[in-house]
Design an enzyme around this catalytic site. Structure first.
Site, short mmCIF file in Angstrom:
data_model
loop_
_atom_site.label_atom_id
_atom_site.label_comp_id
_atom_site.label_asym_id
_atom_site.label_seq_id
_atom_site.Cartn_x
_atom_site.Cartn_y
_atom_site.Cartn_z
N GLY A 241 38.49 40.12 50.36
CA GLY A 241 38.49 39.67 48.98
C GLY A 241 39.59 40.35 48.21
N HIS A 242 39.56 40.19 46.89
CA HIS A 242 40.60 40.75 46.03
C HIS A 242 40.13 42.00 45.30
CE1 HIS A 242 42.94 36.67 45.75
NE2 HIS A 242 42.80 37.12 46.98
N GLY A 243 38.96 42.52 45.65
CA GLY A 243 38.45 43.72 45.00
C GLY A 243 37.53 43.41 43.84
#
Length: 396
Positions: A241-243
């Site tokens: 994911g992107h965090g």
């Protein structure tokens, strides 16, 4: 003797009646199968689900909408309140979307809870079957906007526990204009390459807690949008994911800010970012303040610590100066490895420099076995202090 038996019998009847009265209000179950739903994975069960909801919602006693084991196909559905008493939505089976992504893709919402108070959603699996929708997005063809899998909108006093969300078209879960929401022990899974499939998105909401959950997705594990305040996030396993992100802010000139956010005791694994504050580079009166990121582990993460006020995910970016004010952000006890050399990147606005940034007890190393370069800290228009040991070296 007969009188004694009569008295005992009367007492037993009286106590049993009281027990029954105490139990009945908490056992008013409305099984969707009894309203015509079929767990065969083929029959459209949308109407039976709605009939079960309306019956439960109109009950003067606490009630339960029950989805037993089986696979239930439903189209876009809105479960509307206010309900007359507490209501529980318990899923032991699996709820799936139609294979044709257009059926839910043009509705914005697949499963929507609207204006419901004292709501509990327990267990089960929801699967939006998003693969063909993602393929449409990647192909550049004309596609519908896509549907959020489950949305809590204008709700109060909500618990979501034990739910598994798979393959959302866009956001897996959204919490909008709601308060006092607790999300716990959930599992979200979408492929790393799926576009815009945020795990949980929160906007214009307050007093939200998210704990003990695993989120694997193609976008932010958790995204915190405008108007969000008083949030506690902990024990999250994020990746891919992107965090976890605050923003994007500065979508408009006049928008609510974000404040009083804590992210703690979580692990990020091979995510694009760790903890991030991001805003578009354009005028805005928004802000992000009183934010704490603490006790975090980064495992081969792109930018473990990131403030990005020049957010530009594609070619159509404003390229101005961000008007968002970022202040009082603390990073404490964050350790692990970065897959980029800039393990700490604070890229702030020229017209609104970041202030009150604290770096404390940081140890981030750069994963580069070939070149053996050291991790770096990049700071631009950022003001703050450091405490304890900070690696890479603080720019304050």
């Amino acid at each position: 003797m007969s009188n004694f038996k009569s008295i005992v019998s009367l007492q037993f009847f009286f106590l049993s009646s009281i027990s029954l009265l105490l139990i009945i209000p908490y056992c008013l179950a409305y099984n969707v199968v009894n309203f015509g739903a079929k767990g065969d994975g083929k029959t459209d069960s949308t109407a039976p689900f709605l009939r079960a909801w309306m019956s439960a919602c109109s009950s003067t006693s606490p009630s339960n909408v029950y989805v037993p084991k089986g696979t239930y196909l439903i189209r876009p559905v809105t479960f509307t309140g206010p309900c007359r008493s507490r209501i529980e939505f318990r899923i032991d089976g699996t709820i799936i979307a139609p294979v044709d992504y257009n059926v839910i893709g043009g509705s914005n919402f697949w499963i929507l809870f609207y204006k419901v108070s004292r709501l509990s959603i327990y267990g089960g699996t929801i699967d939006a079957k998003g693969h063909s929708f993602w393929s449409c997005r990647r192909s550049g063809h004309s596609c519908p906007p896509g549907a959020r899998s489950i949305t809590v909108l204008w709700c109060d006093n909500v618990v979501v526990s034990g739910l598994k969300s798979l393959n959302s078209q866009i956001m897996n879960m959204a919490i909008d204009y709601s308060s006092h929401v607790r999300v716990e022990k959930i599992r979200i899974r979408s492929p790393s390459g799926s576009p815009n499939t945020d795990g949980i998105h929160i906007e214009n909401s307050r007093d939200v807690t998210i704990t003990d959950s695993i989120i694997q997705t193609g976008d932010d594990c958790i995204s915190i949008g405008t108007g969000s305040m008083n949030m506690w996030i902990q024990k999250i396993g994020c990746g891919p994911g992107h965090g976890i992100s605050i923003g994007s802010l500065a979508n408009s000139l006049n928008e609510a800010g974000v404040q009083n956010i804590t992210v703690a005791n979580s692990v990020f694994t091979k995510t694009q970012n760790g903890v991030r504050v991001k805003s578009w580079a354009r005028p805005s009166n928004s802000y992000a303040k009183n934010v704490i990121f603490r006790n975090l582990v980064m495992r081969n993460v792109g930018y473990p610590i990131l403030i990005d006020q020049n957010y530009c995910p594609d070619k159509n970016c404003p390229h101005q100066n961000s008007g968002v004010k970022v202040s009082q952000v603390t990073y404490k006890n964050i350790k692990g490895t970065s897959s980029t050399q800039q393990a700490i990147k604070l890229d702030c606005s020229q017209t609104n420099p970041c202030s009150g940034i604290t770096l404390q007890d940081i140890k981030l190393t750069f994963v580069d076995p070939r070149l053996k370069r050291q991790a770096l800290t990049y700071c631009k228009n950022a003001q703050g202090t450091h405490r304890g040991s900070v690696l890479p070296r603080s720019c304050f």
